[in-house]
Design a protein around this motif. Structure first.
Motif, PDB file in Angstrom:
ATOM      1  N   ARG A  26      -6.065 -11.767  -5.472  1.00  0.00           N
ATOM      2  CA  ARG A  26      -4.392 -11.790  -5.017  1.00  0.00           C
ATOM      3  C   ARG A  26      -4.738 -10.479  -5.406  1.00  0.00           C
ATOM      4  O   ARG A  26      -5.289  -9.887  -6.315  1.00  0.00           O
ATOM      5  CB  ARG A  26      -3.642 -12.260  -6.375  1.00  0.00           C
ATOM      6  CG  ARG A  26      -4.130 -14.181  -6.360  1.00  0.00           C
ATOM      7  CD  ARG A  26      -4.266 -15.132  -4.859  1.00  0.00           C
ATOM      8  NE  ARG A  26      -2.942 -14.925  -4.037  1.00  0.00           N
ATOM      9  CZ  ARG A  26      -2.072 -16.345  -4.732  1.00  0.00           C
ATOM     10  NH1 ARG A  26      -2.587 -17.266  -5.684  1.00  0.00           N
ATOM     11  NH2 ARG A  26      -1.131 -16.200  -4.146  1.00  0.00           N
ATOM     12  N   VAL A  27      -3.756  -9.935  -4.607  1.00  0.00           N
ATOM     13  CA  VAL A  27      -2.893  -8.295  -4.704  1.00  0.00           C
ATOM     14  C   VAL A  27      -1.589  -8.455  -5.476  1.00  0.00           C
ATOM     15  O   VAL A  27      -0.620  -9.204  -5.126  1.00  0.00           O
ATOM     16  CB  VAL A  27      -3.603  -7.669  -3.044  1.00  0.00           C
ATOM     17  CG1 VAL A  27      -2.698  -6.551  -2.557  1.00  0.00           C
ATOM     18  CG2 VAL A  27      -4.544  -7.662  -2.545  1.00  0.00           C
ATOM     19  N   LEU A  28      -1.701  -8.225  -6.559  1.00  0.00           N
ATOM     20  CA  LEU A  28      -0.685  -8.053  -7.078  1.00  0.00           C
ATOM     21  C   LEU A  28       0.388  -6.500  -6.304  1.00  0.00           C
ATOM     22  O   LEU A  28      -0.122  -5.498  -6.940  1.00  0.00           O
ATOM     23  CB  LEU A  28      -0.854  -7.642  -8.850  1.00  0.00           C
ATOM     24  CG  LEU A  28       0.713  -7.303  -9.496  1.00  0.00           C
ATOM     25  CD1 LEU A  28       1.235  -8.778  -9.788  1.00  0.00           C
ATOM     26  CD2 LEU A  28      -0.060  -6.970 -10.778  1.00  0.00           C
ATOM     27  N   GLN A  29       2.132  -7.108  -6.129  1.00  0.00           N
ATOM     28  CA  GLN A  29       2.081  -5.545  -5.730  1.00  0.00           C
ATOM     29  C   GLN A  29       4.026  -5.196  -5.732  1.00  0.00           C
ATOM     30  O   GLN A  29       5.065  -4.477  -5.772  1.00  0.00           O
ATOM     31  CB  GLN A  29       3.541  -5.822  -4.321  1.00  0.00           C
ATOM     32  CG  GLN A  29       1.731  -5.931  -3.281  1.00  0.00           C
ATOM     33  CD  GLN A  29       1.849  -7.129  -1.952  1.00  0.00           C
ATOM     34  OE1 GLN A  29       2.349  -8.519  -1.909  1.00  0.00           O
ATOM     35  NE2 GLN A  29       1.149  -7.047  -1.425  1.00  0.00           N
ATOM     36  N   SER A  30       4.038  -5.364  -7.428  1.00  0.00           N
ATOM     37  CA  SER A  30       4.596  -4.941  -8.731  1.00  0.00           C
ATOM     38  C   SER A  30       4.244  -4.805  -9.973  1.00  0.00           C
ATOM     39  O   SER A  30       3.259  -5.102 -10.071  1.00  0.00           O
ATOM     40  CB  SER A  30       5.613  -6.139  -8.657  1.00  0.00           C
ATOM     41  OG  SER A  30       5.645  -7.616  -9.341  1.00  0.00           O
ATOM     42  N   PRO A  31       4.634  -4.659 -10.551  1.00  0.00           N
ATOM     43  CA  PRO A  31       3.967  -4.097 -12.291  1.00  0.00           C
ATOM     44  C   PRO A  31       4.423  -5.843 -12.650  1.00  0.00           C
ATOM     45  O   PRO A  31       4.764  -6.489 -12.135  1.00  0.00           O
ATOM     46  CB  PRO A  31       5.477  -3.346 -12.820  1.00  0.00           C
ATOM     47  CG  PRO A  31       6.130  -2.956 -11.577  1.00  0.00           C
ATOM     48  CD  PRO A  31       6.439  -3.671 -10.683  1.00  0.00           C
ATOM     49  N   GLN A  32       3.988  -5.527 -14.046  1.00  0.00           N
ATOM     50  CA  GLN A  32       3.533  -6.800 -14.803  1.00  0.00           C
ATOM     51  C   GLN A  32       4.828  -7.068 -14.988  1.00  0.00           C
ATOM     52  O   GLN A  32       5.732  -6.117 -15.925  1.00  0.00           O
ATOM     53  CB  GLN A  32       2.538  -6.693 -15.748  1.00  0.00           C
ATOM     54  CG  GLN A  32       0.682  -7.584 -15.165  1.00  0.00           C
ATOM     55  CD  GLN A  32       0.865  -8.035 -14.659  1.00  0.00           C
ATOM     56  OE1 GLN A  32       1.315  -9.350 -14.540  1.00  0.00           O
ATOM     57  NE2 GLN A  32      -0.555  -8.349 -14.099  1.00  0.00           N
ATOM     58  N   GLY A  33       5.187  -8.467 -15.256  1.00  0.00           N
ATOM     59  CA  GLY A  33       6.607  -9.048 -15.720  1.00  0.00           C
ATOM     60  C   GLY A  33       6.609 -10.939 -15.521  1.00  0.00           C
ATOM     61  O   GLY A  33       5.793 -10.681 -15.468  1.00  0.00           O
ATOM     62  N   SER A  34       7.382 -10.603 -16.301  1.00  0.00           N
ATOM     63  CA  SER A  34       7.873 -12.777 -16.227  1.00  0.00           C
ATOM     64  C   SER A  34       8.723 -12.644 -14.525  1.00  0.00           C
ATOM     65  O   SER A  34       8.132 -14.012 -14.102  1.00  0.00           O
ATOM     66  CB  SER A  34       9.177 -12.453 -16.707  1.00  0.00           C
ATOM     67  OG  SER A  34       9.998 -11.932 -15.859  1.00  0.00           O
ATOM     68  N   GLU A  35       8.561 -11.798 -13.876  1.00  0.00           N
ATOM     69  CA  GLU A  35       8.739 -11.959 -11.895  1.00  0.00           C
ATOM     70  C   GLU A  35       7.617 -10.811 -11.475  1.00  0.00           C
ATOM     71  O   GLU A  35       7.455  -9.703 -12.229  1.00  0.00           O
ATOM     72  CB  GLU A  35       9.694 -11.515 -11.979  1.00  0.00           C
ATOM     73  CG  GLU A  35      10.944 -12.812 -12.422  1.00  0.00           C
ATOM     74  CD  GLU A  35      12.493 -12.638 -12.050  1.00  0.00           C
ATOM     75  OE1 GLU A  35      12.960 -12.588 -10.922  1.00  0.00           O
ATOM     76  OE2 GLU A  35      13.217 -13.526 -12.138  1.00  0.00           O
ATOM     77  N   VAL A  36       6.980 -11.560 -10.910  1.00  0.00           N
ATOM     78  CA  VAL A  36       6.237 -10.317 -10.060  1.00  0.00           C
ATOM     79  C   VAL A  36       6.201 -10.748  -8.797  1.00  0.00           C
ATOM     80  O   VAL A  36       6.629 -11.504  -8.016  1.00  0.00           O
ATOM     81  CB  VAL A  36       4.666 -10.334 -10.110  1.00  0.00           C
ATOM     82  CG1 VAL A  36       4.560 -10.045 -12.122  1.00  0.00           C
ATOM     83  CG2 VAL A  36       4.306 -11.810 -10.162  1.00  0.00           C
ATOM     84  N   ARG A  37       5.696 -10.221  -7.177  1.00  0.00           N
ATOM     85  CA  ARG A  37       5.405  -9.910  -6.177  1.00  0.00           C
ATOM     86  C   ARG A  37       3.548 -10.054  -6.062  1.00  0.00           C
ATOM     87  O   ARG A  37       2.936  -8.653  -6.462  1.00  0.00           O
ATOM     88  CB  ARG A  37       6.303  -8.890  -5.473  1.00  0.00           C
ATOM     89  CG  ARG A  37       5.968  -8.417  -3.892  1.00  0.00           C
ATOM     90  CD  ARG A  37       6.911  -8.130  -3.136  1.00  0.00           C
ATOM     91  NE  ARG A  37       6.848  -7.953  -1.673  1.00  0.00           N
ATOM     92  CZ  ARG A  37       7.228  -9.300  -1.120  1.00  0.00           C
ATOM     93  NH1 ARG A  37       8.031 -10.167  -1.913  1.00  0.00           N
ATOM     94  NH2 ARG A  37       7.526  -9.198   0.348  1.00  0.00           N
ATOM     95  N   VAL A  38       3.465 -11.164  -5.706  1.00  0.00           N
ATOM     96  CA  VAL A  38       2.083 -11.102  -5.557  1.00  0.00           C
ATOM     97  C   VAL A  38       1.816 -11.825  -4.113  1.00  0.00           C
ATOM     98  O   VAL A  38       1.980 -12.229  -3.604  1.00  0.00           O
ATOM     99  CB  VAL A  38       0.986 -12.832  -6.266  1.00  0.00           C
ATOM    100  CG1 VAL A  38       0.476 -12.887  -6.194  1.00  0.00           C
ATOM    101  CG2 VAL A  38       1.681 -11.984  -8.086  1.00  0.00           C
ATOM    102  N   ASP A  39       0.751 -10.955  -2.726  1.00  0.00           N
ATOM    103  CA  ASP A  39       0.693 -10.937  -1.807  1.00  0.00           C
ATOM    104  C   ASP A  39       1.602 -11.441  -0.649  1.00  0.00           C
ATOM    105  O   ASP A  39       1.688 -12.578   0.288  1.00  0.00           O
ATOM    106  CB  ASP A  39      -0.597 -12.442  -1.652  1.00  0.00           C
ATOM    107  CG  ASP A  39      -1.917 -12.080  -2.169  1.00  0.00           C
ATOM    108  OD1 ASP A  39      -2.218 -11.572  -1.643  1.00  0.00           O
ATOM    109  OD2 ASP A  39      -2.433 -13.136  -1.774  1.00  0.00           O
TER     110      ASP A  39
END
Length: 395
Positions: A26-39
């Motif tokens: 999967r392509v992570l498009q945000s920093p790690q955290g409780s909420e992220v943006r993936v693909d």
């Protein structure tokens, strides 16, 4: 006529697809955290090992920025050439003090630390005994060491005792995870330490998933059980999970660390991690010391999740840690449940063989101090709904 490499590999890949064992990144498009943006999709993240929510903490970024002015980015060489910076050295001293050990030695990854430590300590004529559910890096370390390699049943002290009793090896090394990464349960370290002592064996603990989370001060599973360096001579910890950084370390006696410096090939022949990474880890360790609320909040979230899952009748494994596996069994169904959760905005890992035994595919739910109680409650509701169709069919 022999088949081409392309044909052979494509046939093997297709078989994995048909068995629902094919892995995709999967392509992570945000920093790690409780909420992220993936693909391209916003998700509540229950699949990260960022147990204390430190991976995107501003103090870690500040530490990196400040270190760049003095040390730059690349380390330029291995530790034994001229890549061992003042920040690396300071971090090793802090880790040794924090874990209550004589010394610590940095490695670039936990995988390398385990390969290097095991192969440096045992070889031909020796024996290494490992729990069947140990991490792959521990198993690989045992295999490449040249020692006679035996796997005992998971957390089965009697099985290990029988094997130790039978061996005539020159050196005996017992190796376990402190917290098992796919089950979330703890190794019985006090009993293992007693058993190792009785049979004149050395005990090594990989505390990748305990370090930072467990123990009165967050020093890990060994501290949680109140054990000493004498009880557990070899401790490995990682810095890319609860610490939110990167890398790993082995901690123990002066003799152990000097032996690893002389003999651990993954240490000797690898470029040192950037000094900036060491700077960020020093900041992370300071946060761990100052903000005990992170561990306390994590414990409360684990208890909250387990109560809700048990009330809903979900098939939980016996774990008191941040790793909460929900066993589905079938790989295809596990993928379908994970996809249903993702459609509702929850990112959860679908773990399948060979990472776990056949017939035990599972959702590996990981909790973080960055999560809120509401996010955990929302996950429980979505999880119950996603599992319901399959539970009704199996019933």
């Amino acid at each position: 006529m022999s088949s081409s490499m392309k044909q052979v590999l494509e046939a093997e890949l297709q078989k994995r697809r048909e068995q629902h064992l094919y892995r995709q990144r999967r392509v992570l498009q945000s920093p790690q955290g409780s909420e992220v943006r993936v693909d391209g999709q916003h998700c509540i993240n229950f699949s990260s090992n960022d147990y204390l929510g430190l991976a995107n903490h501003p103090r870690l970024a500040e530490a990196v920025e400040q270190s760049l002015a003095t040390f730059g980015w690349g380390s330029g060489a291995s530790h034994l050439i001229n890549g061992h910076s003042e920040l690396h050295h300071q971090l090793e001293l802090v880790l040794a003090r924090f874990t209550g050990r004589d010394r610590a030695l940095l490695f670039s990854t936990g995988y390398m630390a385990n390969l290097g430590a095991i192969a440096a300590l045992v070889g031909k004529g020796d024996a290494v005994f490992e729990d069947r559910l140990n991490h792959a890096s521990l198993l690989d370390g045992g295999l490449i060491s040249g020692a006679r390699f035996q796997r005992f049943q998971h957390n089965d002290l009697d099985d290990l005792a029988r094997r130790l009793q039978k061996t005539d090896a020159r050196r005996k090394l017992v190796v376990v995870d402190g917290v098992f990464s796919m089950d979330g349960d703890l190794a019985p370290l006090p009993e293992l330490a007693d058993l190792a002592r009785t049979h004149d064996a050395w005990l090594m603990v990989d505390d990748a998933h305990g370090f930072g989370c467990l123990g009165a001060n967050g020093a890990g599973t060994i501290e949680h059980f109140g054990l000493s360096q004498t009880d557990v001579p070899v401790m490995m910890g990682t810095l890319g999970k609860a610490m939110g950084c990167f890398g790993a370390f082995v901690a123990g006696s002066e003799a152990l660390i000097e032996t690893l410096i002389q003999r651990a090939r993954p240490y000797i022949y690898t470029t040192a991690m950037p000094a900036a990474v060491a700077a960020s880890t020093l900041a992370s360790l300071q946060l761990l010391t100052e903000e005990s609320w992170r561990r306390e909040h994590l414990v409360s979230l684990v208890e909250r999740f387990r109560r809700g899952a048990e009330d809903a009748g979900l098939p939980l494994m016996d774990s008191s840690t941040a790793i909460q596996p929900v066993v589905i069994g079938d790989s295809q169904v596990t993928l379908q449940v994970a996809a249903a959760l993702e459609s509702k905005g929850f990112l959860v890992g679908a773990i399948r063989p060979p990472t776990v035994p056949q017939g035990s595919a599972r959702l590996r739910i990981t909790l973080s101090a960055a999560h809120s109680e509401q996010q955990v409650d929302d996950l429980l509701l979505a999880l119950t709904e996603a599992c319901r169709p399959y539970r009704e069919v199996s019933a």
